[in-house]
Design a protein around this motif. Structure first.
Motif, short mmCIF file in Angstrom:
data_model
loop_
_atom_site.label_atom_id
_atom_site.label_comp_id
_atom_site.label_asym_id
_atom_site.label_seq_id
_atom_site.Cartn_x
_atom_site.Cartn_y
_atom_site.Cartn_z
N LEU A 53 0.83 -1.20 0.00
CA LEU A 53 0.00 0.00 0.00
C LEU A 53 0.86 1.25 0.00
O LEU A 53 0.40 2.34 -0.32
N ASN A 73 1.79 -7.35 -7.48
CA ASN A 73 0.49 -7.98 -7.74
C ASN A 73 0.46 -9.43 -7.26
O ASN A 73 -0.57 -9.90 -6.77
N ARG A 76 -0.07 -9.18 -3.62
CA ARG A 76 -1.46 -8.83 -3.30
C ARG A 76 -2.39 -10.04 -3.44
O ARG A 76 -3.36 -10.16 -2.71
N LEU A 85 -8.75 1.10 10.15
CA LEU A 85 -10.05 1.73 9.94
C LEU A 85 -10.81 0.86 8.94
O LEU A 85 -10.27 0.50 7.91
N VAL A 86 -12.03 0.55 9.29
CA VAL A 86 -12.83 -0.28 8.38
C VAL A 86 -12.98 0.46 7.07
O VAL A 86 -13.36 1.62 7.03
N SER A 87 -12.60 -0.18 5.97
CA SER A 87 -12.54 0.55 4.71
C SER A 87 -13.54 -0.01 3.70
O SER A 87 -13.29 -0.01 2.51
N LEU A 88 -14.65 -0.48 4.20
CA LEU A 88 -15.69 -0.95 3.28
C LEU A 88 -16.45 0.27 2.76
O LEU A 88 -16.45 1.32 3.41
N TYR A 89 -17.10 0.09 1.63
CA TYR A 89 -17.94 1.17 1.12
C TYR A 89 -19.18 1.27 2.01
O TYR A 89 -19.99 0.33 2.06
N LEU A 100 -17.78 -7.25 -4.32
CA LEU A 100 -16.84 -6.34 -4.98
C LEU A 100 -15.39 -6.82 -4.78
O LEU A 100 -14.62 -6.91 -5.73
N PHE A 104 -12.66 -8.17 -7.48
CA PHE A 104 -11.35 -7.52 -7.62
C PHE A 104 -10.22 -8.53 -7.48
O PHE A 104 -9.12 -8.30 -7.98
N GLU B 224 -12.69 9.02 -1.37
CA GLU B 224 -12.49 7.59 -1.08
C GLU B 224 -11.09 7.34 -0.53
O GLU B 224 -10.89 6.44 0.28
N GLY B 228 -10.42 5.73 3.25
CA GLY B 228 -9.76 4.42 3.26
C GLY B 228 -10.38 3.43 2.30
O GLY B 228 -9.95 2.27 2.25
N GLU B 229 -11.38 3.88 1.53
CA GLU B 229 -12.05 2.94 0.62
C GLU B 229 -11.17 2.60 -0.58
O GLU B 229 -11.21 1.47 -1.08
N LEU B 230 -10.35 3.56 -0.99
CA LEU B 230 -9.44 3.28 -2.09
C LEU B 230 -8.40 2.25 -1.69
O LEU B 230 -7.96 1.44 -2.50
N ALA B 231 -8.01 2.31 -0.40
CA ALA B 231 -7.00 1.37 0.10
C ALA B 231 -7.48 -0.06 -0.10
O ALA B 231 -6.72 -0.94 -0.46
N ARG B 232 -8.77 -0.28 0.16
CA ARG B 232 -9.34 -1.63 0.01
C ARG B 232 -9.16 -2.12 -1.43
O ARG B 232 -8.82 -3.26 -1.67
N LEU B 233 -9.35 -1.20 -2.40
CA LEU B 233 -9.21 -1.60 -3.80
C LEU B 233 -7.74 -1.84 -4.15
O LEU B 233 -7.41 -2.76 -4.87
N PHE B 234 -6.88 -0.96 -3.61
CA PHE B 234 -5.46 -1.08 -3.95
C PHE B 234 -4.76 -2.22 -3.22
O PHE B 234 -3.61 -2.51 -3.48
N THR B 238 -4.91 -4.98 -8.53
CA THR B 238 -5.63 -4.15 -9.50
C THR B 238 -4.81 -2.89 -9.79
O THR B 238 -4.29 -2.28 -8.86
N VAL B 243 -8.83 0.94 -11.81
CA VAL B 243 -9.68 1.61 -10.83
C VAL B 243 -10.18 2.94 -11.39
O VAL B 243 -11.37 3.25 -11.35
N LYS B 247 -14.01 4.36 -12.66
CA LYS B 247 -14.59 5.59 -12.12
C LYS B 247 -14.91 6.58 -13.25
O LYS B 247 -15.91 7.28 -13.21
N ARG B 390 -0.54 6.09 -5.53
CA ARG B 390 -1.21 4.86 -5.09
C ARG B 390 -1.00 4.64 -3.59
O ARG B 390 -1.78 3.93 -2.94
#
Lengths: 363, 392
Positions: A53, A73, A76, A85-89, A100, A104, B224, B228-234, B238, B243, B247, B390
């Motif tokens: 990250l 990758n 990952r 911190l909970v990072s869900l949408y 989702l 991904f 996002e 922290g929502e972008l962190a979940r995707l990254f 991906t 991403v 968007k 990123r």
């Protein structure tokens, strides 16, 4: 693969501030590793680097056999992370968030459904799968976050303070889950300030402080190191005293040789491996106390008050049973017994305080 | 009881936060300065320097006097003087000037009895400019008409015979009518009667798309990232491109939908007529949206919070709205604002939308706008994707 994670001089700098300084550590595969450190010590930054990250400033690491710099990758794909911190949408449902994440990670449709169902049942959140995340409690959000992080069955799971603010029942669910995942052969990296949690779950512990790995061992190993350090410190002080006493004797400054020998013997005994034993005796009296004072395994009765005895005793395994037998032999009615070892919190305080002192001295 | 100490603390806290976020602080002071400069110097309420072309097909003192009168009026900026009426008209149609003032071949012949028909081809798609040019030009030629009339009357007083001839040849009803009507001004509104609302609608659509795209990207990228929502995707394998690609498409669909709803609402509620192709209008809208999305991504690439994003875009988007010809013709602004307008993508979106919706031109008439917008879009995306941070 022997190690799940190996770091090589892993460093992260933010302008002039070094958050992580040339970190070298090896975490066994299929272990539960506790990563401790005070706030701002560099734990989260290290985790972010290991989970790709954040890019390292220098150095690198192998995670699940892949280099974080050259194969991010692949890394990952092999890891999952439950962030601090909970990072869900928050405007999606639990199920939508999980789907989702599954997509991904490129999960096939049938596998996505079966795993989501299985994991939701495992952490007991299936009943809330159609609820919007922002309407959930903190514990439920965290459970949903765990499911989203596990959907692709990672080999290594990072958890950054996963139980912070959760009720004891939810904590227990997550602890059980960690143990179950570990028993399935997954490596768990747990960042936490909860020493009980770390001691309960972790095979090995690393303590980071000021961006430097200050300690790395098993929980037992860390405690033993602390005991030995304390003993060495005490022994060194006592040796200095004996040295001075010997010099006094040479110069003829000792009149009562018997008293001198008794005192010297007492100091030398202090150098021995001692531990603290606390016994509650409901009918403790003076004669019992005098008897105990003469038992060889008891080095010193530190405290006796309202039937409670606190003693420094030899640390051998037999000494506790010997003393207890003697108390019972004297007709003592024991209501509670406890020995005092340093806790993980003591170790943590010791390691981090030592760093602070060194830091001040250096500075 | 007023809790003064607590109130003071709130004030102090807000000031400290502001002081510690330098981009916000800079924006706080820079933004009003930019706005007041734009209003004060750029749109002071008077419209001047409207570009025009004059077609003089005869030579003589009257032509010279007319040219002198036009040039001497700050309202006009005479870009060219030509003898070819076709070129004058083409200049207007191509958007190079707002009007062509075409003087007739007999303009300098004071002895002729026929009227001097002056044609003014006006770009009526620019309602603001047309609304100023028409009365001003009428005023100038009324004055010239009076001067000619005076000259003719003076000439007639010395030659009664000539007057009699003129009376006979001119108007039987009024002997002085031909003298008074020497100049006949014909206003030719090239694109019909365009109301201010017609003029505003294309630009309002462009402006809405601008704000929708830019602020929307701030929410779905910077917001996002902050949550922290972008962190979940990254955390997943991906790429940034994937991403952002998702968007971009999502935003593009939303903004195109919004633009179409705006067009339909304008047609249904206010009777706006689209003279050109509706498909082309929507395509320009999409290109504009894509360009502004790219701009939003470029700004959000490095910022860590939505607040910082907002403070970064406001000093650009708000002036863009004022210098891009939404409310006033760009050509009438001071040169510095004209230069700024030409580096603002909204200028080209407005120009293309007006050209299609009001003038009814096809792709051939807006190709420069399209090329420039594609260039801006490519630049914004290239910078946005390559500079995208990123790191979480």
């Amino acid at each position: 693969m022997k190690y799940a994670i190996e770091t090589f001089d892993l460093t992260k700098k933010y302008d002039d501030f070094t958050a992580v300084d040339a970190l070298n550590m090896k975490i066994d595969n299929k272990s539960i590793f506790g990563f401790l450190g005070p706030n701002g010590a560099g734990k989260t930054t290290t985790i972010k680097m290991l989970t790709c990250l954040v890019q390292a400033t220098s150095g690198t690491a192998n995670v699940a056999g892949y280099d974080i710099a050259t194969n991010p990758n692949e890394v990952r794909e092999k890891i999952g992370m439950v962030p601090q911190l909970v990072s869900l949408y928050s405007d999606l449902t639990v199920r939508e968030n999980i789907d989702l994440c599954a997509d991904f990670y490129g999960l096939p449709e049938d596998l996505k459904v079966s795993r989501a169902e299985e994991l939701m049942e495992l952490v007991d959140i299936k009943y809330a799968q159609n609820k919007i995340v922002k309407q959930l409690s903190g514990g439920m959000k965290q459970k949903a976050s765990v499911v989203a992080s596990l959907i692709h069955q990672p080999d290594i799971l990072f958890l950054d303070e996963p139980t912070i603010g959760l009720d004891p029942t939810t904590k227990r669910v997550l602890w059980d889950l960690m143990e179950e995942l570990n028993s399935e052969g997954r490596t768990i990296i747990l960042c936490s300030h909860d020493m009980y949690e770390v001691e309960l779950l972790c095979d090995e512990i690393g303590i980071i402080n000021g961006g430097i790995l200050a300690a790395f061992d098993t929980p037992r190993g860390l405690k033993d190191t602390m005991i030995n350090e304390q003993k060495d410190k005490k022994s060194s002080k006592n040796s200095d005293v004996i040295e001075i006493m010997d010099e006094l004797r040479k110069e003829g400054g000792v009149e009562d040789s018997a008293a001198y020998d008794q005192l010297k013997d007492k100091i030398e005994r202090k150098n021995r491996d001692l531990k603290e034993l606390s016994v509650m005796i409901s009918n403790l009296d003076e004669s019992m106390l005098n008897h105990l004072n003469n038992i060889p395994g008891i080095h010193e009765i530190v405290e006796h008050d309202s039937g409670r005895l606190v003693m420094d005793i030899d640390s051998s395994d037999e000494s506790v049973s010997l003393i207890i037998s003697e108390i019972i032999g004297q007709g003592g009615n024991i209501t509670s017994i406890s020995t005092k070892d340093p806790s993980l919190e003591d170790v943590f305080m010791s390691v981090t305080t030592k760093y602070k002192k060194e830091g001040v001295d250096d500075g | 009881m007023v809790e003064t100490k607590k109130i003071m603390w709130m004030i102090k806290k807000d000031l400290l936060v502001l002081w510690r976020h330098k981009p916000r602080l800079i924006s706080l002071f820079l933004f009003p300065i930019i706005m007041i400069v734009l209003f004060g110097y750029g749109m002071g309420g008077t419209i001047n320097n409207i570009p025009v072309v004059v077609v003089d097909q005869s030579q003589g003192p009257l032509t010279d006097a007319t040219l002198s009168a036009i040039k001497g009026n700050t309202l006009y900026d005479v870009k060219d003087i030509t003898s070819d009426p076709t070129k004058g008209l083409q200049d207007v149609q191509n958007g190079m000037v707002k009007a062509a003032i075409i003087l007739p071949t007999n303009y300098d012949n004071l002895n002729t009895t026929s009227q001097k028909s002056i044609v003014v081809d006006v770009d009526s798609s620019d309602q603001m400019a047309a609304g100023v040019i028409i009365p001003a030009t009428e005023g100038i030629f009324n004055g010239i008409n009076q001067q000619i009339a005076v000259q003719k009357l003076q000439a007639n007083s010395t030659s009664a015979a000539a007057v009699t001839t003129n009376q006979v040849a001119g108007s039987a009803g009024n002997p002085f009518q031909s003298i008074l009507n020497t100049v006949n001004l014909q206003i030719n509104k090239l694109y019909g009667n365009i109301s201010y609302l017609d003029f505003l609608v294309p630009a309002i659509i462009g402006m809405t798309v601008l704000f929708g795209c830019v602020f929307g990207m701030g929410e779905i990228v910077a917001g996002e990232r902050e949550r922290g929502e972008l962190a979940r995707l990254f955390m997943t394998p991906t790429s940034v491109t994937t991403v952002l690609g998702g968007k971009i498409i999502s935003k593009l669909v939303q903004e195109t939908g919004r633009g179409i709803i705006l067009i339909i609402a304008a047609i249904v509620l206010f009777g706006i007529i689209i003279n050109g192709s509706i498909v082309l209008t929507v395509l320009i809208l999409m290109l504009g949206a894509l360009c502004f999305i790219g701009f939003g991504i470029m700004i959000s690439a490095r910022v860590s919070s939505q607040e910082d994003f907002m403070q970064s875009v406001m000093p650009i988007t708000m002036p863009m709205m004022f210098v891009s010809g939404v409310f006033y013709p760009i050509e009438t602004m001071p040169w510095i604002f004209q230069k700024i307008a030409y580096i603002m993508p909204l200028t080209y979106v407005n120009d293309a939308l007006r050209a299609v919706m009001l003038k009814g031109v096809g792709i051939g008439g807006i190709w420069i706008d399209v090329v420039v917008l594609i260039g801006f879009t490519a630049l914004f995306f290239a910078l946005g994707v390559t500079q995208f941070n990123r790191d979480i």
